[in-house]
Each structure stands twice: as C-alpha cells, then as structure tokens.
Design an enzyme around this catalytic site. Structure first.
Site, PDB file in Angstrom:
ATOM      1  N   LYS A  17      -9.847   2.471   4.535  1.00  9.64           N
ATOM      2  CA  LYS A  17      -9.645   1.693   5.752  1.00  9.64           C
ATOM      3  C   LYS A  17     -10.092   2.547   6.939  1.00  9.64           C
ATOM      4  O   LYS A  17      -9.686   3.695   7.060  1.00  9.64           O
ATOM      5  CB  LYS A  17      -8.166   1.315   5.887  1.00  9.64           C
ATOM      6  CG  LYS A  17      -7.886   0.237   6.894  1.00  9.64           C
ATOM      7  CD  LYS A  17      -6.507  -0.398   6.688  1.00  9.64           C
ATOM      8  CE  LYS A  17      -6.258  -1.507   7.702  1.00  9.64           C
ATOM      9  NZ  LYS A  17      -4.979  -2.209   7.442  1.00  9.64           N
TER      10      LYS A  17
ATOM     11  N   GLU B   5       8.373 -12.261   3.974  1.00  8.62           N
ATOM     12  CA  GLU B   5       9.361 -12.762   4.948  1.00  8.62           C
ATOM     13  C   GLU B   5      10.482 -13.538   4.252  1.00  8.62           C
ATOM     14  O   GLU B   5      11.640 -13.439   4.638  1.00  8.62           O
ATOM     15  CB  GLU B   5       8.664 -13.658   5.990  1.00  8.62           C
ATOM     16  CG  GLU B   5       7.768 -12.910   6.974  1.00  8.62           C
ATOM     17  CD  GLU B   5       6.381 -12.606   6.424  1.00  8.62           C
ATOM     18  OE1 GLU B   5       6.062 -13.057   5.303  1.00  8.62           O
ATOM     19  OE2 GLU B   5       5.624 -11.895   7.116  1.00  8.62           O
TER      20      GLU B   5
ATOM     21  N   ARG C 285       7.439 -18.480   7.722  1.00  4.45           N
ATOM     22  CA  ARG C 285       7.374 -18.377   6.249  1.00  4.45           C
ATOM     23  C   ARG C 285       8.766 -18.483   5.622  1.00  4.45           C
ATOM     24  O   ARG C 285       8.922 -18.782   4.453  1.00  4.45           O
ATOM     25  CB  ARG C 285       6.767 -17.026   5.837  1.00  4.45           C
ATOM     26  CG  ARG C 285       5.265 -16.970   5.840  1.00  4.45           C
ATOM     27  CD  ARG C 285       4.670 -17.594   4.594  1.00  4.45           C
ATOM     28  NE  ARG C 285       3.261 -17.833   4.728  1.00  4.45           N
ATOM     29  CZ  ARG C 285       2.304 -16.961   4.373  1.00  4.45           C
ATOM     30  NH1 ARG C 285       2.646 -15.770   3.937  1.00  4.45           N
ATOM     31  NH2 ARG C 285       1.020 -17.283   4.506  1.00  4.45           N
TER      32      ARG C 285
HETATM   33  C1  LIG Z   1       2.686 -13.856   6.658  1.00  7.08           C
HETATM   34  C2  LIG Z   1       2.119 -12.664   7.376  1.00  7.08           C
HETATM   35  N1  LIG Z   1       2.913 -11.590   7.568  1.00  7.08           N
HETATM   36  C3  LIG Z   1       2.437 -10.518   8.236  1.00  7.08           C
HETATM   37  C4  LIG Z   1       1.159 -10.511   8.722  1.00  7.08           C
HETATM   38  C5  LIG Z   1       0.662  -9.325   9.527  1.00  7.08           C
HETATM   39  N2  LIG Z   1      -0.469  -8.682   8.854  1.00  7.08           N
HETATM   40  C6  LIG Z   1      -1.721  -8.916   9.175  1.00  7.08           C
HETATM   41  S1  LIG Z   1      -2.801  -8.025   8.282  1.00  7.08           S
HETATM   42  C7  LIG Z   1      -1.527  -7.269   7.451  1.00  7.08           C
HETATM   43  C8  LIG Z   1      -1.798  -6.220   6.438  1.00  7.08           C
HETATM   44  C9  LIG Z   1      -2.789  -6.713   5.458  1.00  7.08           C
HETATM   45  O1  LIG Z   1      -3.068  -5.651   4.566  1.00  7.08           O
HETATM   46  P1  LIG Z   1      -4.280  -5.848   3.572  1.00  7.08           P
HETATM   47  O2  LIG Z   1      -4.240  -7.199   3.003  1.00  7.08           O
HETATM   48  O3  LIG Z   1      -4.235  -4.727   2.638  1.00  7.08           O
HETATM   49  O4  LIG Z   1      -5.567  -5.794   4.504  1.00  7.08           O
HETATM   50  P2  LIG Z   1      -6.300  -4.503   5.116  1.00  7.08           P
HETATM   51  O5  LIG Z   1      -6.122  -4.626   6.610  1.00  7.08           O
HETATM   52  O6  LIG Z   1      -5.678  -3.288   4.547  1.00  7.08           O
HETATM   53  O7  LIG Z   1      -7.736  -4.647   4.722  1.00  7.08           O
HETATM   54  C10 LIG Z   1      -0.309  -7.738   7.883  1.00  7.08           C
HETATM   55  C11 LIG Z   1       1.008  -7.271   7.394  1.00  7.08           C
HETATM   56  C12 LIG Z   1       0.371 -11.664   8.513  1.00  7.08           C
HETATM   57  N3  LIG Z   1      -0.907 -11.742   8.994  1.00  7.08           N
HETATM   58  N4  LIG Z   1       0.869 -12.705   7.839  1.00  7.08           N
HETATM   59 MG   LIG Z   2      -5.015  -2.891   2.593  1.00  8.09          MG
END
Ligand SMILES: Cc1ncc(C[n+]2csc(CCOP(=O)(O)OP(=O)(O)O)c2C)c(N)n1
Ligand SMILES: [Mg+2]
Ligand SMILES: CC(=O)[C@@H](O)[C@H](O)COP(=O)(O)O
Length: 634
Positions: free
Chosen positions: A280, A365, A393
C-alpha cells in the site's frame, strides 16, 4: 510518454506487454502529482497500479465487468478509461468522483463507497449473465480489509456453493485503513509468509498421493494425515475448501506474473480466487512508510510529504478522543469499540493508553453493535465509535440487540451531517431518522465541542439504556472547554437567543447558521429566537408545548434528512397530541443524494444556509410566499 496515448482500454492493448512497466511508473507519477493538489486515497491507488493495468490488458471492459470493493482504489481504472484530464477536479463539487461512478463511464459498472459489497455484486452479475446466456467475465477486486466485512463471507459462501464462473482478486496489502485485524488477516499472513505455504501446490499434492492406499482402520488415519497435510501445506486451502480455485500468493506488482496468472485463471471452470500481495503506497516513500496516514490524504508537498492543511481549531473527533481518555481514566467500565476506524474515530491515543479497552473488530459494524450490547449487559460501558454512514450497516443489531435489551451502550456517532469529498455514499444524514424511532434510544447533538464533552459525561452517567451523541466532520468553534463536565438534563433544549416573532429549532452546527440568520433578520425588523435542539430524542416537550401555546411560528433546521428528522418529530409531537400550533417549517436535507464537494457547497445545495433560513423566516412571519427555489426538489 505512454500515458497520454491511453484514452481507452483499447489503446492499452495496442502496447507490447513490456511497455506496461514503464507505463505503470508514469501512472504512479501522475497519481502522486495530481493528488498532491487534490488530496484523496493515494496509498490504496498506488498499490493497485500493476493490478489494474493487468486487468485492463487481459480483459475487455466494459463487456467484462470490473467490480472494485469500496471503490476508493479505482483511480487507475479511471485513468485508463478516458478520465485522465478530469483528475484536477477529483472529489471536487461536480467534479470527478473519488469512487466508481456509473454516470462517469460505461466502464464503471458497480458503485460502492461502503465496503464488502463487491463479491455479492459479482455473484449477482454472474447469475444474470448465465441466465441471459452471455459469456462475459466478472472480476471482483477486494482488499484484505474489505474481506473482513460480513457481507464478503456471505457472498463467499454463496459463490463457492453455486460454482459460478467469476474471478475474485484479493488485493492483500496487510492494511485496512489502519493495520488489518482478525483471524482472516492472520491466516493470510501465514499464507503470505510461511515458507511451507510457499511450496508449489502440485508437489504437495504429489506428496499426498505417495501415501500408499491401505485398507481398514489405517486408511482412515491416512486420510486424516492427508487432510491435515493438505491443510497445513497448501496455500489458500481455506478458499479451496469454500469451493474456489485458489491461485497465489503472487506478487501484485509483477506484471508478467499477473498477466500469466489472469490468463491461467481464464481456463478454470468455476470461481477462482487470485491472491495478490501488494504494498500500500507503493512507489512513494512517505505513503509506503505510513500507509495509515496516506490512506486518505489532504493536499501535500511531494518532496517533503508534508500536508498543507491549515491547523484550525481541533476537530470534534479530536475532542471526542481526548475526552474519552479523561472519562476512561475515571471509569474502567469504558471500552471503545471501532469497526476498522481507529484513526478516523480519534481513538489512536486512547488505544495507546488503554490497549485492552480499545477493540478494533475489522469492517464489522453489525458484529460491533451486538458485541457492545453483550458487554453492556455484563456491566461494561461500551462506546460504539462509528461513522454515521457506516452505522447504517448495523440497524437491525441496534434495534434487536441494543435497544430491545435496553443495553447501556454509548454511541459516538462521528461524521454526522455532510462529510464533503467522500460524497453521497458517506453523508451522515440518515441516523436521526433511523435511530429516533427506536424505543429506548436517546440521541443528542451538541452545538459546539464544549457541549460535546458534557454530552459524553451525560451518556456515561446515563444508565437507563442506549444513548448516543452525534458530531460533524468539522473543526470545533474554538470555544473554551470546561474542565469540569456536567450531565445535561435528558430531553432539555437550550434557548441561545431570544426573539418575539418566531423560533428556529436548530441541530448541532445549524445553531450557528440559525444565529447568523437571526442577525440578518434584525434589519427586517424580525426578532427570531434560536433554540439549541440538542436532544433529537426525547424532545423538549415542555418547550414545544409552550411555543405552540404562545402561537410562535417555528423553523426547524437540521443537516439531516428532512424525512424522519427532527422536523418530522416536532410535527408528530403536535399531531399525536392534537396540539394546535401556529406553523412549522422544516429546513433539512431534501429527498436526494448530495454528491461530493465541500461541506459548504453541500449545505448550499441543500439550502442549509443563513440566507435561505432568513428568507424562510421572512416568509413565515410576513406570510408572503417565496417562489420555490429553482432546482431544489419540492
Ligand atoms: C461498511 C464500511 N465500513 C468502513 C469503511 C471505511 N473504509 C474504507 S476503505 C477501508 C479499508 C479497506 O481496506 P482494504 O479493502 O484492504 O483496501 P486497501 O485500501 O487496503 O486497498 C475502510 C475500513 C467503509 N468504506 N465501509
Ligand atoms: Mg488492504
Ligand atoms: C473510503 C472510505 O470509506 C474511507 O477512507 C473514508 O473516506 C474515510 O473518511 P474520513 O476521511 O472522513 O475519515
């Protein structure tokens, strides 16, 4: 320069494969430069440059459907599908959306913003494809963080059973926004790193085949040995057991390997999961070094990696985090629960001070809510720290497990109201409507950061059931913070300005807007009261009754959906008791999705401005009807 030649995926396919690597570098430079001005989700996008290039090189978008989970990592996809020149408007009002957006391009087939929906969407598109007798590919790109979301497991369960042809690309960078958490994360770490797991699957299986077939009791033991050997040695066996063909882990920045793997997966029947390992923030040292900070970043200086945003007063979030520490030092019942947002919810310092009392459950959630209910029933004081939009959610768990049990859960509802650049998928404008009608729920919103602190004390002292305080994604007003916190009488509103001609019942930041409107009205000879309607439930019934009996006309102002908000509650109050009232007008978020931009622009679009409030008050007081504002929904 190769990038200017790429206006559509077809242009990409004309390049020889060996030009993809230099093109990847150009895309990285493009992202770093553009986002240094606009801000955005830099680290996630830097991590998927090669992956997105390989997908567009191997498949035929939009016939083949790419579904990005959350969609915050789709900037490269947008660069490759004709939107390079729009990046100066990224996440700006009426500009390029920071998430996948069907209105922007035929290549954007599935929108998100909330996590963990991609696998369900992929399954839905695969089912439709097969029912229509079509043969396109369906590809879901899901991160290791999104994979911790419950919906993802529901979909894995269904996909593995139905054995539909679809490709899941698991983009594993060990990060959610913060470092990823959970047993799935630990499993993926083992798959990524354990040398045994990196053995090629075929020599493991040939090893298993060498175990001689023997009869009787020994046969069953041999079978068990084979299974445990396979379990221990075959990477991704968890996904294999769920009905997927697992391929990986592979280097998600190795273009030849990615191309070879996607082409290999095309020849496999049924669902395939390709596990790619990425970094990342890849290619930009500050983002690689701290991808938590650089997950969502404001404009920055490229050379130093220093963000440009002005300091300003502490955000409400920061005041919440610091106050929770103060309260937790006095009350060991307090436990903070976050669904994967420890940083965004202002809990990093709390976690450092109380590591055992800060629980990050991953993007879960629903689980978080029920967990809180149970902890409360065991005498703890759980603080469900959640963004308004993501709390959507957990609606059923809030009704079924928290409110029905009347559990003493404190809701710290952040990002309440408009959120700005994240736009329509993240607006925190529905929680008043979906919480206030649930029995036993108490809901507050402070007029400033000092009152937030008193509300936190109120919630801590309250032991009659669930109680929540909601606060916006803005800086505080810079008011003095009382060192001694006092509980606020439940259901009590506060008149912050006296005026004889009408009263504005304002919620949260709208108190300031209402005061500005009242100032503007003075020149028209109109004196408006302003009431800090700080309890959304219960209402200040005495004040409402007095206002009605005094024949005072009311304007309710709330940065929340008009339908079901405070205005609705006030009307319900009068109507359900047959109380005659002069007039109640409601200024809230109209029945439409408010897209990305600044919070100020979003308030203007919704008509939540001092000017518009003043116009409405003039109309109410003088009776002269305003022409309906052009463009606003009626
Ligand atoms: C239901 C929900 N909860 C929390 C979030 C906040 N959120 C956005 S991206 C993310 C992390 C995603 O991690 P990953 O899927 O590994 O993507 P990366 O950014 O590491 O590529 C979170 C917790 C969200 N978008 N939707
Ligand atoms: Mg990730
Ligand atoms: C993509 C996503 O859902 C998160 O990254 C979100 O954008 C965080 O919002 P804040 O910037 O308000 O913390």
């Amino acid at each position: 320069m190769l990038l200017p030649q790429i206006n559509q995926p077809g242009d990409l396919k004309k390049l020889p494969a060996e030009q993809l690597a230099p093109l990847a570098q150009e895309i990285r430079q493009f992202l770093i430069e553009k986002l240094s001005v606009t801000g955005g989700h830099l680290a996630s996008n830097l991590g998927v440059v090669e992956l997105t290039l390989a997908l567009h090189y191997c498949y035929e978008s939009p016939k083949d459907k790419f579904i990005f989970d959350v969609g915050h990592q789709a900037y490269v996809h947008k660069i490759l599908t004709g939107r390079q020149e729009k990046f100066d408007s990224l996440r700006k009002y009426k500009g390029l959306c920071g998430f996948v957006k069907r209105a922007e391009s035929e290549h954007d087939v599935w929108e998100a913003g909330h996590s963990s929906t991609s696998l369900s969407a992929a399954m839905g598109m695969a089912l439709a494809r097969d029912l229509k007798g079509e043969d396109n590919k369906v590809v879901a790109v899901i991160g290791d963080g999104a994979l911790t979301g419950g919906m993802a497991f529901e979909a894995l369960n269904h996909i593995g059973h139905e054995k539909k042809n679809l490709l899941v690309v698991l983009n594993d960078n060990e990060m959610s926004i913060a470092p990823n958490v959970g047993a799935m994360h630990n499993y993926l770490s083992r798959v990524r790193s354990d040398k045994h797991y990196l053995r090629a699957k075929d020599d493991v299986e040939s090893l298993i085949k060498k175990i001689p077939a023997i009869g009787g009791k020994l046969a069953r033991t041999a079978e068990k040995v084979k299974d445990s050997l396979k379990y221990m040695m075959v990477p991704g066996v968890l996904f294999e057991e769920l009905g997927f063909k697992y391929i990986g882990p592979i280097d998600g920045h190795d273009l030849p390997k990615l191309l070879e793997t996607f082409r290999q997966s095309d020849n496999i029947d049924g669902p395939v999961l390709v596990h790619v390992v990425t970094t990342k923030g890849k290619g930009y040292k500050p983002a690689e070094a701290d991808s938590h900070k650089w997950h969502g970043i404001s404009p920055y200086k490229i050379e130093s990696g220093k963000t440009l945003k002005s300091a300003g007063n502490p955000m409400y979030t920061e005041v919440f985090g610091k106050t929770l520490i103060e309260l937790a030092e006095q009350d060991e019942r307090i436990v903070a629960v976050t669904p994967a947002m420890p940083g965004g919810s202002g809990l990093m310092e709390f976690a450092a001070k109380f590591p055992k009392r800060m629980i990050d459950v991953g993007i879960a959630e629903q689980h978080a809510a029920t967990l809180c209910a149970a902890m409360a029933m065991e005498g703890m004081k759980p603080v469900f720290a959640v963004y308004s939009t993501f709390m959507q959610r957990a609606y059923d768990q809030i009704v079924h497990d928290i409110c029905r049990h009347n559990a003493n859960v404190m809701f710290a509802i952040d990002r309440a109201g408009f959120v700005g650049a994240d736009g329509e998928t993240h607006q925190g404008v529905y929680d008043i409507a979906f919480l206030r009608h649930i029995p036993n729920m108490v809901l507050m919103m402070p007029k400033d950061e000092n009152e937030l602190r008193h509300m936190m004390k109120t919630a801590l002292d309250y032991d009659q059931g669930p109680i929540g305080f909601r606060y916006p994604r803005v800086n505080g007003l810079g008011v003095a913070l009382d060192p001694v916190l006092k509980s606020i009488p439940i259901g009590s509103w506060e008149t912050v300005r006296e005026g004889e001609h009408c009263a504005i019942l304002a919620v949260g930041p709208m108190v300031q807007t209402a005061l500005a409107a009242a100032e503007q009205l003075k020149s028209s000879g109109i004196q408006a009261s302003v009431v800090n309607a700080r309890f959304l439930k219960p209402l200040d019934e005495k004040m409402l009754t007095d206002l009605a009996s005094g024949g005072v006309k009311l304007l309710v102002m709330e940065e929340a959906s008009q339908a079901g908000g405070l205005g609705s509650a006030v009307l319900e109050f009068y109507a359900s008791r047959g109380i005659e009232h002069a007039e109640v007008r409601i200024l809230g978020v109209p029945d439409c999705f408010i897209e990305h931009g600044s919070i100020k622009e979003q308030q203007q679009e919704a008509g939540l401005t001092a000017e518009h409030a003043a116009d409405l008050i003039r109309e109410i007081v003088t009776g002269s009807r305003l022409a309906l504002r052009a463009g606003m929904p009626s």
